[in-house]
Design a protein around this motif. Sequence first.
Motif, PDB file in Angstrom:
ATOM      1  N   ILE A 197      19.834  -7.453   3.785  1.00 19.13           N
ATOM      2  CA  ILE A 197      19.287  -6.096   3.924  1.00 19.13           C
ATOM      3  C   ILE A 197      20.298  -4.984   3.621  1.00 19.13           C
ATOM      4  N   VAL A 198      21.542  -5.328   3.308  1.00 17.66           N
ATOM      5  CA  VAL A 198      22.519  -4.291   2.960  1.00 17.66           C
ATOM      6  C   VAL A 198      22.034  -3.560   1.714  1.00 17.66           C
ATOM      7  N   GLY A 199      21.959  -2.244   1.803  1.00 14.47           N
ATOM      8  CA  GLY A 199      21.490  -1.439   0.678  1.00 14.47           C
ATOM      9  C   GLY A 199      19.975  -1.393   0.553  1.00 14.47           C
ATOM     10  N   GLN A 200      19.271  -1.964   1.502  1.00  9.47           N
ATOM     11  CA  GLN A 200      17.808  -2.013   1.457  1.00  9.47           C
ATOM     12  C   GLN A 200      17.218  -1.205   2.611  1.00  9.47           C
ATOM     13  N   SER A 201      15.910  -1.045   2.589  1.00  7.96           N
ATOM     14  CA  SER A 201      15.220  -0.345   3.678  1.00  7.96           C
ATOM     15  C   SER A 201      14.196  -1.271   4.319  1.00  7.96           C
ATOM     16  N   VAL A 202      13.949  -1.001   5.616  1.00  8.16           N
ATOM     17  CA  VAL A 202      12.989  -1.776   6.390  1.00  8.16           C
ATOM     18  C   VAL A 202      12.086  -0.799   7.133  1.00  8.16           C
ATOM     19  N   GLN A 203      10.782  -1.026   7.087  1.00  7.89           N
ATOM     20  CA  GLN A 203       9.826  -0.231   7.855  1.00  7.89           C
ATOM     21  C   GLN A 203       9.781  -0.823   9.267  1.00  7.89           C
ATOM     22  N   VAL A 204      10.014   0.015  10.275  1.00  6.00           N
ATOM     23  CA  VAL A 204       9.987  -0.451  11.661  1.00  6.00           C
ATOM     24  C   VAL A 204       8.926   0.347  12.406  1.00  6.00           C
ATOM     25  N   GLU A 205       7.863  -0.346  12.810  1.00  5.41           N
ATOM     26  CA  GLU A 205       6.757   0.300  13.515  1.00  5.41           C
ATOM     27  C   GLU A 205       6.827  -0.066  14.999  1.00  5.41           C
ATOM     28  N   THR A 206       6.932   0.962  15.835  1.00  7.92           N
ATOM     29  CA  THR A 206       6.979   0.784  17.285  1.00  7.92           C
ATOM     30  C   THR A 206       6.017   1.783  17.913  1.00  7.92           C
ATOM     31  N   GLY A 207       5.077   1.298  18.685  1.00 13.17           N
ATOM     32  CA  GLY A 207       4.136   2.192  19.369  1.00 13.17           C
ATOM     33  C   GLY A 207       3.346   3.079  18.439  1.00 13.17           C
ATOM     34  N   GLY A 208       2.992   2.575  17.261  1.00  9.31           N
ATOM     35  CA  GLY A 208       2.202   3.340  16.311  1.00  9.31           C
ATOM     36  C   GLY A 208       2.992   4.292  15.437  1.00  9.31           C
ATOM     37  N   VAL A 209       4.302   4.373  15.621  1.00 10.80           N
ATOM     38  CA  VAL A 209       5.162   5.252  14.813  1.00 10.80           C
ATOM     39  C   VAL A 209       6.015   4.377  13.901  1.00 10.80           C
ATOM     40  N   THR A 210       5.982   4.683  12.605  1.00 10.68           N
ATOM     41  CA  THR A 210       6.762   3.905  11.642  1.00 10.68           C
ATOM     42  C   THR A 210       7.933   4.723  11.117  1.00 10.68           C
ATOM     43  N   ASN A 211       9.136   4.225  11.358  1.00  7.32           N
ATOM     44  CA  ASN A 211      10.359   4.802  10.811  1.00  7.32           C
ATOM     45  C   ASN A 211      10.848   3.899   9.689  1.00  7.32           C
ATOM     46  N   THR A 212      11.567   4.468   8.741  1.00  8.06           N
ATOM     47  CA  THR A 212      12.201   3.680   7.698  1.00  8.06           C
ATOM     48  C   THR A 212      13.696   3.662   7.989  1.00  8.06           C
ATOM     49  N   VAL A 213      14.236   2.453   8.126  1.00  8.92           N
ATOM     50  CA  VAL A 213      15.662   2.290   8.405  1.00  8.92           C
ATOM     51  C   VAL A 213      16.339   1.825   7.129  1.00  8.92           C
ATOM     52  N   TYR A 214      17.349   2.575   6.707  1.00 10.16           N
ATOM     53  CA  TYR A 214      18.153   2.216   5.534  1.00 10.16           C
ATOM     54  C   TYR A 214      19.435   1.573   6.045  1.00 10.16           C
ATOM     55  N   PHE A 215      19.661   0.320   5.670  1.00 15.52           N
ATOM     56  CA  PHE A 215      20.847  -0.426   6.082  1.00 15.52           C
ATOM     57  C   PHE A 215      21.909  -0.303   4.995  1.00 15.52           C
ATOM     58  N   ASP A 216      22.721   0.735   5.116  1.00 13.66           N
ATOM     59  CA  ASP A 216      23.744   1.003   4.120  1.00 13.66           C
ATOM     60  C   ASP A 216      24.942   0.074   4.320  1.00 13.66           C
ATOM     61  N   PRO A 217      25.792  -0.049   3.286  1.00 10.24           N
ATOM     62  CA  PRO A 217      26.985  -0.886   3.404  1.00 10.24           C
ATOM     63  C   PRO A 217      27.923  -0.390   4.507  1.00 10.24           C
ATOM     64  N   ALA A 218      28.802  -1.266   4.922  1.00  8.24           N
ATOM     65  CA  ALA A 218      29.859  -0.978   5.898  1.00  8.24           C
ATOM     66  C   ALA A 218      29.308  -0.550   7.260  1.00  8.24           C
ATOM     67  N   GLY A 219      28.108  -1.010   7.601  1.00  6.11           N
ATOM     68  CA  GLY A 219      27.564  -0.737   8.921  1.00  6.11           C
ATOM     69  C   GLY A 219      26.965   0.640   9.118  1.00  6.11           C
ATOM     70  N   ALA A 220      26.841   1.420   8.061  1.00 10.45           N
ATOM     71  CA  ALA A 220      26.194   2.737   8.175  1.00 10.45           C
ATOM     72  C   ALA A 220      24.685   2.544   8.050  1.00 10.45           C
ATOM     73  N   ALA A 221      23.929   3.393   8.727  1.00 15.09           N
ATOM     74  CA  ALA A 221      22.466   3.325   8.647  1.00 15.09           C
ATOM     75  C   ALA A 221      21.898   4.731   8.693  1.00 15.09           C
ATOM     76  N   ARG A 222      20.678   4.855   8.185  1.00 22.37           N
ATOM     77  CA  ARG A 222      19.927   6.106   8.274  1.00 22.37           C
ATOM     78  C   ARG A 222      18.526   5.757   8.728  1.00 22.37           C
ATOM     79  N   ILE A 223      18.027   6.522   9.693  1.00 24.83           N
ATOM     80  CA  ILE A 223      16.661   6.321  10.163  1.00 24.83           C
ATOM     81  C   ILE A 223      15.849   7.526   9.723  1.00 24.83           C
ATOM     82  N   MET A 224      14.851   7.284   8.876  1.00 23.30           N
ATOM     83  CA  MET A 224      13.984   8.347   8.373  1.00 23.30           C
ATOM     84  C   MET A 224      12.695   8.333   9.193  1.00 23.30           C
ATOM     85  N   THR A 225      12.417   9.454   9.862  1.00 22.35           N
ATOM     86  CA  THR A 225      11.213   9.555  10.699  1.00 22.35           C
ATOM     87  C   THR A 225      10.002   9.875   9.824  1.00 22.35           C
TER      88      THR A 225
END
Length: 138
Positions: free
Chosen positions: A33-61
Motif C-alpha cells: 500500500i505504499v504510495g497507494q490509497s485506501v477507502q476506509v468507511e467507519t460509521g457511514g463516513v468514508t475517508n481516503t487514506v493515502y499511505f505515502d512512503p517513509a511512514g507519512a500519511a494523509r487522510i482526505m475527508t
Amino acid sequence: MSRTGLAVATVALIALPLTAAAAQAGWVPGAEIVGQSVQVETGGVTNTVYFDPAGAARIMTPGGRTIPASWTAANGQLCLYGGGAQECWPYQSPFQAGQAMTLTSSCQASSRWLANATNPMMQPQPLPQQAPAPGERG
C-alpha cells in the motif's frame, strides 16, 4: 533409512504445508500500500487514506479536508497517528485491490477497508533443481 533418504524425506515434509502464510512468506507488511490509497468507511463516513512512503500519511475527508498523519505496519498491526490520536487495526495479510476487508480497531470501531490499488508483491520462487550427476540413480 540412508542419510540421502532422510534428507529427501525431510525436504518433502517441509515442502508439504503450502498455506497462505507460506505463500506470503516474502510479504513485508505495508509494502503493497505504499504510495497507494485506501477507502476506509467507519460509521457511514468514508475517508481516503493515502499511505505515502517513509511512514507519512494523509487522510482526505468527504468534505475535502486533508489531515496530515503517519502510519506504521508492524507486529500484526496497521496503525494511523493523526491529530493527537492513534488507532490500530489487525493486519495479518496484505490488502488486495478491489477486495474489501472489515477490521475492528483498537478503539473497538468496525471499519470497511477497500484498497484502490496495490503494489505488486514478490512471489516466492521455486528452489532450483539439480540434475543428477552422470552415473547416479535417483
